[in-house]
Design a protein around this motif. Structure first.
Motif, PDB file in Angstrom:
ATOM      1  N   GLY A  26       0.795  -1.223   0.000  1.00  0.00           N
ATOM      2  CA  GLY A  26       0.000   0.000   0.000  1.00  0.00           C
ATOM      3  C   GLY A  26       0.823   1.267   0.000  1.00  0.00           C
ATOM      4  N   LEU A  27       1.986   1.247  -0.666  1.00  0.00           N
ATOM      5  CA  LEU A  27       2.909   2.374  -0.592  1.00  0.00           C
ATOM      6  C   LEU A  27       2.461   3.516  -1.505  1.00  0.00           C
ATOM      7  N   SER A  28       2.372   4.689  -0.925  1.00  0.00           N
ATOM      8  CA  SER A  28       2.013   5.884  -1.687  1.00  0.00           C
ATOM      9  C   SER A  28       3.030   6.978  -1.408  1.00  0.00           C
ATOM     10  N   LYS A  29       3.238   7.822  -2.410  1.00  0.00           N
ATOM     11  CA  LYS A  29       4.143   8.953  -2.287  1.00  0.00           C
ATOM     12  C   LYS A  29       3.611  10.084  -3.147  1.00  0.00           C
ATOM     13  N   SER A  30       3.467  11.245  -2.524  1.00  0.00           N
ATOM     14  CA  SER A  30       2.999  12.417  -3.245  1.00  0.00           C
ATOM     15  C   SER A  30       3.966  13.561  -3.037  1.00  0.00           C
ATOM     16  N   TYR A  31       4.077  14.418  -4.040  1.00  0.00           N
ATOM     17  CA  TYR A  31       4.801  15.676  -3.919  1.00  0.00           C
ATOM     18  C   TYR A  31       3.748  16.777  -3.932  1.00  0.00           C
ATOM     19  N   GLY A  32       3.433  17.287  -2.750  1.00  0.00           N
ATOM     20  CA  GLY A  32       2.325  18.221  -2.655  1.00  0.00           C
ATOM     21  C   GLY A  32       1.029  17.503  -2.979  1.00  0.00           C
ATOM     22  N   ASP A  33       0.304  18.028  -3.952  1.00  0.00           N
ATOM     23  CA  ASP A  33      -0.963  17.417  -4.359  1.00  0.00           C
ATOM     24  C   ASP A  33      -0.794  16.440  -5.520  1.00  0.00           C
ATOM     25  N   ASP A  39      -0.643   3.353  -3.904  1.00  0.00           N
ATOM     26  CA  ASP A  39      -0.950   2.049  -3.285  1.00  0.00           C
ATOM     27  C   ASP A  39      -0.151   0.917  -3.928  1.00  0.00           C
ATOM     28  N   VAL A  40       1.164   1.083  -4.005  1.00  0.00           N
ATOM     29  CA  VAL A  40       2.019   0.099  -4.662  1.00  0.00           C
ATOM     30  C   VAL A  40       2.110  -1.176  -3.831  1.00  0.00           C
ATOM     31  N   GLY A  76       1.559   3.675   3.622  1.00  0.00           N
ATOM     32  CA  GLY A  76       1.953   2.312   3.312  1.00  0.00           C
ATOM     33  C   GLY A  76       3.158   1.852   4.104  1.00  0.00           C
ATOM     34  N   GLU A  77       3.693   0.688   3.719  1.00  0.00           N
ATOM     35  CA  GLU A  77       4.797   0.072   4.449  1.00  0.00           C
ATOM     36  C   GLU A  77       5.872  -0.451   3.508  1.00  0.00           C
ATOM     37  N   VAL A  78       7.113  -0.452   4.014  1.00  0.00           N
ATOM     38  CA  VAL A  78       8.240  -1.108   3.369  1.00  0.00           C
ATOM     39  C   VAL A  78       8.909  -1.986   4.416  1.00  0.00           C
ATOM     40  N   ARG A  79       9.082  -3.265   4.102  1.00  0.00           N
ATOM     41  CA  ARG A  79       9.757  -4.193   4.996  1.00  0.00           C
ATOM     42  C   ARG A  79      10.887  -4.901   4.255  1.00  0.00           C
ATOM     43  N   ALA A  86       9.624   1.460   6.811  1.00  0.00           N
ATOM     44  CA  ALA A  86       8.748   2.615   6.631  1.00  0.00           C
ATOM     45  C   ALA A  86       7.319   2.161   6.881  1.00  0.00           C
ATOM     46  N   GLY A  87       6.600   2.940   7.645  1.00  0.00           N
ATOM     47  CA  GLY A  87       5.228   2.605   7.963  1.00  0.00           C
ATOM     48  C   GLY A  87       4.602   3.732   8.749  1.00  0.00           C
TER      49      GLY A  87
END
Length: 367
Positions: A26-33, A39-40, A76-79, A86-87
């Motif tokens: 469920g990994l998400s990344k935004s720069y501003g809007d 949701d990777v 989201g999370e990174v394991r 990251a979580g």
């Protein structure tokens, strides 16, 4: 070559006793809007090499940088193994993630020797520091190059230095961001095969970014296809090629014909004859048929419009009498010529199909 300040991702400590898997949920990344990752979902099995394939701008590099800790996630999370990197409320800095990264341009430090470049991510008090540097250089085929200046090396050798620098700290995971994009085609093909052998030899868990389908298929045990900030399908190369999860994926992965047909569950009646299908579709469909599955023989129902000759194979562009244009691939020199009349047929395993005029949304497909 000028090095960027963030190019080295130092990793401390000994490598775990075995390779570690990577899990992105469920990994998400935004720069501003502006959303870049959406949701990777991605998995890299322990000791496997997964190729992350996608067009420019789809979010591949941002995903790698987020896994490495060079970018902060939005959700989201990174394991890696059992470690949450990251979580929600958790962010492990890059120097503590046990993740090595090789960037597109290698980004070696021009004022440092090869050995000092390789040892950059190793703490100076590491007891076996010199041995690790020597081992990493030997692994990448640069034993004896430690005292050389980067200015004396070729492009391929510079990329080997960058790889050795990532390997020296013995990270749990290696990330490679289009490491061969600046090399010419023959050297690129040679080096990607060598890198795969190196990573396999040390049982490394690796994620390799590329926009080149051929490279992804050659390098990856699995391929994860990324489109518009999402991983839309992951699995062995054969799965993505033969059974893409959507029409959009089928069109991106290699050359594809979409042949109109009438399906009754077991197969479809088409201009290529009866084609067995995966699943049980009914009614009007578009059947995905790779060009090598289309057989052209002397006949009377279609005309060869043009021929594309590549040396190792050739592609006929064939127009049916009803106006539909299909592509047929043959090994070696073409036996037909433009203007020849032909019949077309199908050969191969069951094909995939989608309802006519409807491109299914790309969904993550399990292996």
């Amino acid at each position: 070559m000028r090095a960027r300040p963030e190019t080295a991702v130092p990793v401390t400590g000994d490598r775990p006793s075995g390779p570690a898997p990577v899990s992105v949920t469920g990994l998400s990344k935004s720069y501003g809007d502006v959303p870049v990752l959406r949701d990777v979902e991605l998995r890299v099995p322990a000791g496997a090499l997964v190729a992350l394939l996608g067009p420019s701008g789809c979010g591949k590099t941002t995903l790698l940088r987020t896994i490495a800790g060079l970018e902060r996630h939005t959700a989201g999370e990174v394991r890696v193994g059992d470690r949450l990197l990251a979580g929600p409320g958790t962010f492990v800095p890059p120097e503590r993630r046990r993740v090595g990264m090789v960037f597109q341009d290698g980004a070696v430090f021009p004022h440092l020797s090869v050995a000092r470049n390789v040892g950059y991510g190793l703490p100076r008090r590491t007891p076996d520091r010199d041995a690790r540097i020597a081992d990493a250089l030997e692994l990448v085929g640069l034993a004896g190059y430690g005292d050389r200046s980067p200015a004396t090396l070729s492009g391929g050798q510079l990329q080997r230095v960058a790889l050795a620098r990532a390997l020296a700290p013995r990270p749990a995971v290696i990330l490679l961001d289009e490491p061969f994009s600046s090399l010419d085609a023959p050297l690129r093909a040679e080096l990607r095969g060598e890198v795969r052998r190196m990573l396999t030899a040390i049982d490394a868990t690796a994620l390799f970014v590329t926009h080149d389908q051929e490279e992804a298929f050659v390098v990856g045990d699995e391929v994860a296809l990324m489109l518009d900030g999402r991983v839309v399908q992951q699995g062995p190369p054969t799965l993505l090629y033969e059974q893409p999860a959507s029409r959009e994926i089928a069109a991106f992965i290699g050359d594809a014909n979409f042949v109109p047909g009438d399906a009754d569950g077991d197969g479809a009646r088409t201009a290529l004859g009866w084609i067995p299908l995966v699943g049980a579709p009914e009614g009007a469909v578009e059947v995905m048929v790779r060009p090598e599955r289309v057989v052209a023989t002397a006949g009377a129902t279609a005309t060869v419009d043009a021929i594309e000759y590549f040396g190792h194979d050739a592609v006929y562009r064939v127009r049916l009498d009803d106006g539909v244009v299909l592509r047929s691939r043959v090994i070696g020199a073409p036996a037909l010529a433009p203007g020849d009349r032909v019949d077309l047929g199908f050969t191969g395993p069951p094909a995939v199909a989608w309802p006519a005029g409807h491109a299914l949304p790309a969904a993550v497909a399990a292996t």
